[in-house]
Design an enzyme around this catalytic site. Structure first.
Site, PDB file in Angstrom:
ATOM      1  N   HIS A  64      -1.632  -6.837   2.429  1.00  0.00           N
ATOM      2  CA  HIS A  64      -0.937  -6.787   3.714  1.00  0.00           C
ATOM      3  C   HIS A  64       0.386  -6.036   3.522  1.00  0.00           C
ATOM      4  O   HIS A  64       1.122  -6.313   2.572  1.00  0.00           O
ATOM      5  CB  HIS A  64      -0.679  -8.211   4.213  1.00  0.00           C
ATOM      6  CG  HIS A  64      -0.056  -8.240   5.568  1.00  0.00           C
ATOM      7  ND1 HIS A  64      -0.773  -7.942   6.712  1.00  0.00           N
ATOM      8  CD2 HIS A  64       1.214  -8.496   5.976  1.00  0.00           C
ATOM      9  CE1 HIS A  64       0.030  -8.017   7.753  1.00  0.00           C
ATOM     10  NE2 HIS A  64       1.244  -8.356   7.341  1.00  0.00           N
ATOM     11  N   GLU A 103       1.615  -0.708  -2.721  1.00  0.00           N
ATOM     12  CA  GLU A 103       0.288  -1.306  -2.533  1.00  0.00           C
ATOM     13  C   GLU A 103      -0.669  -0.816  -3.622  1.00  0.00           C
ATOM     14  O   GLU A 103      -1.473  -1.582  -4.157  1.00  0.00           O
ATOM     15  CB  GLU A 103      -0.272  -0.936  -1.160  1.00  0.00           C
ATOM     16  CG  GLU A 103       0.468  -1.559  -0.001  1.00  0.00           C
ATOM     17  CD  GLU A 103      -0.223  -1.319   1.334  1.00  0.00           C
ATOM     18  OE1 GLU A 103      -1.456  -1.360   1.394  1.00  0.00           O
ATOM     19  OE2 GLU A 103       0.495  -1.097   2.333  1.00  0.00           O
TER      20      GLU A 103
HETATM   21  C1  GRF Z   1      -2.718  -0.770   4.171  1.00  0.00           C
HETATM   22  O1  GRF Z   1      -1.400  -0.615   4.613  1.00  0.00           O
HETATM   23  C2  GRF Z   1      -3.038  -2.226   3.945  1.00  0.00           C
HETATM   24  O2  GRF Z   1      -1.947  -2.966   3.520  1.00  0.00           O
HETATM   25  C3  GRF Z   1      -3.450  -2.660   5.333  1.00  0.00           C
HETATM   26  O3  GRF Z   1      -4.166  -1.585   5.855  1.00  0.00           O
HETATM   27  C4  GRF Z   1      -3.735  -0.378   5.225  1.00  0.00           C
HETATM   28  C5  GRF Z   1      -4.958   0.260   4.650  1.00  0.00           C
HETATM   29  O4  GRF Z   1      -4.671   1.518   4.115  1.00  0.00           O
HETATM   30  N1  GRF Z   1      -4.193  -3.896   5.279  1.00  0.00           N
HETATM   31  P1  GRF Z   1      -5.807   2.287   3.290  1.00  0.00           P
HETATM   32  O5  GRF Z   1      -7.031   2.365   4.203  1.00  0.00           O
HETATM   33  O6  GRF Z   1      -6.076   1.519   2.048  1.00  0.00           O
HETATM   34  O7  GRF Z   1      -5.233   3.643   3.044  1.00  0.00           O
END
Ligand code: GRF
Length: 206
Positions: A112, A177
């Site tokens: 998230h 992330e």
């Molecule tokens: C990310 O920001 C994640 O935290 C959220 O959705 C987005 C997905 O990005 N849950 P990606 O598809 O992995 O580029």
């Protein structure tokens, strides 16, 4: 070589987090293999990323199912078919039901783009900017029955800059992330995560 954890990734969009998991499994820093990628969206770039790496890429259209539970049953069948041990939600834009959660107890993770418990739900970065926080970030957590409420595995923080746009902040968070998700999956694969109530206890490296 140690056994590799079978990871199933559910994604609805771009799949950059999926890519970070694939890349780390290829370079050997993640003792896991992506066994399948499933999307509710036929045009998700995540499916294309999977195909490019020879990973089974499945489109499961939620509109063909009469209920969320029926859809989740189909997800479970597909995940089991590929021997999935850990499910990683990576931008999966569907609410999952207890049917799926109970099928993989403490074995579904989500990422998230906020420092939970602040700003759960949609548009977390926008919520953070509107609130005026000075620090934002991301959270990897186990999935429970609430929305972004499960036990937290790891978090990373980034500064909010003066004049930040949602896109700029999102990009800064995304860099973190891509480090956090593989780290959380690695800890799981190494058997180092224990859920105790709200807390996730991380055992030291062996
Ligand atoms: C990310 O920001 C994640 O935290 C959220 O959705 C987005 C997905 O990005 N849950 P990606 O598809 O992995 O580029």
């Amino acid at each position: 070589m140690n056994r590799l954890l079978s990871l199933g990734v559910l994604a609805s969009g771009n799949g950059s987090n999926l890519q970070s998991l694939i890349d780390r499994s290829i370079d050997g820093t993640l003792p896991a293999k992506v066994a399948c990628v499933i999307s509710n969206n036929a045009t998700a770039f995540a499916l294309e990323r999977a195909r490019r790496h020879g990973i089974p890429a499945l489109h499961l259209d939620h509109r063909l199912f009469s209920s969320r539970e029926a859809y989740d049953e189909a997800l479970i069948d597909a995940l089991r078919e590929y021997g999935v041990e850990l499910v990683a939600l990576a931008g999966f834009m569907r609410i999952i039901t207890p049917v799926l959660i109970d099928a993989f107890p403490n074995a579904i993770m989500n990422i998230h783009p906020a420092l939970l418990p602040s700003f759960p739900g949609l548009h977390a970065q926008r919520q953070a900017l509107r609130h005026g926080v000075k620090i934002a970030g991301c959270t990897v957590h186990f999935v429970d029955r609430g929305t972004d409420t499960g036990p937290i595995i790891c978090q990373a923080a980034v500064p909010v800059m003066e004049g930040d746009t949602e896109d700029a902040l999102s990009a800064r968070i995304l860099v973190e992330e891509h480090l956090c998700y593989p780290m959380a999956v690695r800890l799981f694969a190494e058997g180092r995560l224990t859920v105790s109530g709200r807390k996730v206890i991380i055992a030291p490296e062996k």
